[in-house]
Design a protein around this motif. Structure first.
Motif, PDB file in Angstrom:
ATOM      1  N   THR A 184      13.019   1.186  -9.585  1.00 29.29           N
ATOM      2  CA  THR A 184      12.019   1.356 -10.453  1.00 29.29           C
ATOM      3  C   THR A 184      11.200   2.568 -10.041  1.00 29.29           C
ATOM      4  OG1 THR A 184      11.558  -0.851 -11.060  1.00 29.29           O
ATOM      5  CG2 THR A 184      10.084   0.398 -11.535  1.00 29.29           C
ATOM      6  N   ARG A 185      10.960   2.670  -8.594  1.00 28.60           N
ATOM      7  CA  ARG A 185      10.411   3.848  -8.073  1.00 28.60           C
ATOM      8  C   ARG A 185      11.147   5.274  -8.168  1.00 28.60           C
ATOM      9  NH1 ARG A 185       9.896   0.576  -3.327  1.00 28.60           N
ATOM     10  NH2 ARG A 185      11.352   2.137  -2.193  1.00 28.60           N
TER      11      ARG A 185
ATOM     12  N   ARG B  23       0.861  -1.311   0.004  1.00 23.27           N
ATOM     13  CA  ARG B  23       0.135  -0.042  -0.150  1.00 23.27           C
ATOM     14  C   ARG B  23       0.812   1.095   0.071  1.00 23.27           C
ATOM     15  NH1 ARG B  23      -4.917  -1.027  -1.743  1.00 23.27           N
ATOM     16  NH2 ARG B  23      -5.286  -3.256  -1.496  1.00 23.27           N
ATOM     17  N   ILE B  24       1.741   1.441   0.866  1.00 23.87           N
ATOM     18  CA  ILE B  24       2.787   2.402   0.802  1.00 23.87           C
ATOM     19  C   ILE B  24       3.497   2.600  -0.332  1.00 23.87           C
ATOM     20  CG2 ILE B  24       4.785   3.451   2.008  1.00 23.87           C
ATOM     21  CD1 ILE B  24       3.613   2.074   4.776  1.00 23.87           C
ATOM     22  N   GLY B  25       3.880   1.601  -1.050  1.00 23.55           N
ATOM     23  CA  GLY B  25       4.744   1.748  -2.188  1.00 23.55           C
ATOM     24  C   GLY B  25       4.046   1.975  -3.391  1.00 23.55           C
ATOM     25  N   SER B  26       2.547   1.925  -3.137  1.00 22.76           N
ATOM     26  CA  SER B  26       1.920   2.061  -4.653  1.00 22.76           C
ATOM     27  C   SER B  26       0.854   3.331  -4.453  1.00 22.76           C
ATOM     28  CB  SER B  26       1.266   0.914  -4.804  1.00 22.76           C
ATOM     29  OG  SER B  26       0.264   0.711  -3.631  1.00 22.76           O
ATOM     30  N   ILE B  27       1.274   4.185  -3.612  1.00 28.61           N
ATOM     31  CA  ILE B  27       0.548   5.393  -3.456  1.00 28.61           C
ATOM     32  C   ILE B  27       0.655   6.291  -4.777  1.00 28.61           C
ATOM     33  CG2 ILE B  27      -0.054   7.762  -2.312  1.00 28.61           C
ATOM     34  CD1 ILE B  27       0.871   6.182   0.314  1.00 28.61           C
ATOM     35  N   ASN B  28      -0.449   6.807  -5.280  1.00 31.98           N
ATOM     36  CA  ASN B  28      -0.391   7.643  -6.486  1.00 31.98           C
ATOM     37  C   ASN B  28      -1.437   8.383  -6.580  1.00 31.98           C
ATOM     38  OD1 ASN B  28       0.484   8.577  -9.044  1.00 31.98           O
ATOM     39  ND2 ASN B  28      -0.448   6.972 -10.337  1.00 31.98           N
TER      40      ASN B  28
END
Length: 412
Positions: A299-300, A111-116
């Motif tokens: 990638t991030r 969840r934290i890594g995919s906040i957009n």
């Protein structure tokens, strides 16, 4: 090299890796084996070795980008491939259940890594797609399809495989004259223009990239379909408010990876609201073979900030909340690996131009990105999914025969 040596000795069993430290000391790992590459790496600084030890993925990438980790035998594709091939995702090892704590930590990371967030989406898109159309022209096919091609035959050219991909997707949309189609994440317009040529349909393509928008509009004019194909710079969430129930079909190729896990519910709700009562949608996306995961630090930071590769389970679960019926799922296991190897070869062939445009560090970064992605699709846990959704159970024929019949017509 003791810590690095311990790690490599555990990982590299097949194939051969030679590592040379800054003082000229040499160590060998693994044994030559058929199908496994032989690679040589030289570190020019102790700092580079520490970077790899502290963060193997990001550290190796930055050491390579800074030319502190040099390939003296083979290339970066061979190095990353060697590491991945020794630890393939589908290796058939004994499986163990994670503890409750482990599952909770994994979920939190996802969840934290995919906040957009919506206000950040345009900046995230610009980071990758607004670096200049000239770069993409150098390594993509002539139609500038920046997504997994469809290799009906192993001897196809990249252009042929991308044309086959568009025909494959068009067939799943069950097109008919007079339909209004939405292309979410339209890229440089190739899919929208192709659909307009295949059938007498009207298409709106939307993007958040100004570079893509300008070229897509130009290409529609040149193709003679600008009267039926429009492109607009707008977020799908805003379009859902402006034009609810307006589209018979939705297609989205290579965009869902940018939505972010937190926005999956919002995405599918917006798509459902954008479609007519008998609407159909086809999503083509990179996906994880296993459970939900996290986006790696390289990638991030350098490639897709805000991006997240979805698992099939969380994709379908999110769509169910918007009463979308999953009517067809196809898993493309190795098609993207074949595509990426073509992009990598094209990138190497245009090294001088890319270095002149963006510098040597960028060129090495781009090579690392393509090589890492290739290994992920060849040996890691990545594939591609094509998922067809319908709003109503009567929206499509009872059998899949229509897909094959249409694809034969469209493929010509």
């Amino acid at each position: 090299m003791s810590i690095l040596s311990q790690f490599l000795s555990r990982v590299i069993l097949h194939g051969r890796l030679t590592v040379i430290d800054p003082d000229g000391g040499t160590e060998h790992f693994g044994e030559p084996a058929p199908g496994f590459p032989e690679v040589g790496v030289r570190f020019t600084s102790r700092r580079a070795m520490r970077r790899v030890i502290l963060d193997p993925r990001l550290g190796a990438a930055e050491a390579f980008m800074d030319d502190e980790m040099q390939l003296v035998e083979g290339d970066i594709m061979a190095l990353i491939g060697l590491l991945r091939m020794n630890t393939p995702w589908d290796r058939g090892a004994k499986l163990k259940d994670k503890t409750w704590t482990g599952r909770r930590i994994d979920g939190l990371k996802t969840r934290i890594g995919s906040i957009n967030r919506q206000r950040q989406s345009r900046a995230n898109v610009a980071h990758h797609y607004d670096i200049g159309n000239d770069l993409y022209r150098l390594f993509l096919d002539a139609d500038m399809q920046y997504s997994c091609a469809y290799w009906r035959r192993s001897d196809m050219t990249l252009d042929e495989a991308q044309a086959a991909k568009k025909a494959h997707i068009a067939a799943k949309l069950a097109l008919a004259p007079g339909q209004r189609i939405l292309d979410i994440g339209c890229g440089w317009g190739g899919m929208a223009i192709t659909l307009a040529k295949l059938e007498k349909v009207e298409i709106l393509g939307i993007t958040l990239s100004t570079e893509q928008l300008e070229l897509a509009r130009q290409r529609a004019e040149e193709a003679g379909v600008a009267d039926r194909v429009r492109f607009e710079l707008i977020d799908y969430r805003d379009l859902a408010v402006r034009e609810p129930g307006s589209f018979d079909r939705i297609v989205s190729v290579g965009m869902f990876e940018h939505v972010g896990a937190r926005n999956f519910d919002t995405f599918f709700r917006a798509c459902a609201n954008l479609m007519t009562a008998d609407g159909v949608m086809l999503i083509h996306t990179i996906g994880r073979f296993g459970k939900p995961g996290t986006t790696d630090a390289f990638t991030r930071k350098y490639i897709f900030p805000g991006g997240y590769i979805p698992a099939l389970s969380e994709t379908v679960a999110a769509s169910e909340k918007s009463r979308l019926i999953v009517t067809d799922v196809e898993t493309l296991r190795l098609h993207y690996a074949l595509t990426l190897r073509q992009w990598y070869a094209n990138t190497l062939a245009h090294e001088a131009q890319i270095v002149a445009m963006n510098g040597a560090r960028f060129f090495r970064m781009w090579c690392f990105y393509l090589a890492g992605a290739t290994a992920a699709f060849e040996s890691g846990g990545m594939g591609n999914y094509q998922i067809q959704f319908a709003r109503g159970r009567h929206a499509l024929p009872l059998t899949r025969d229509y897909m094959g019949e249409a694809e034969e017509r469209y493929a010509g």
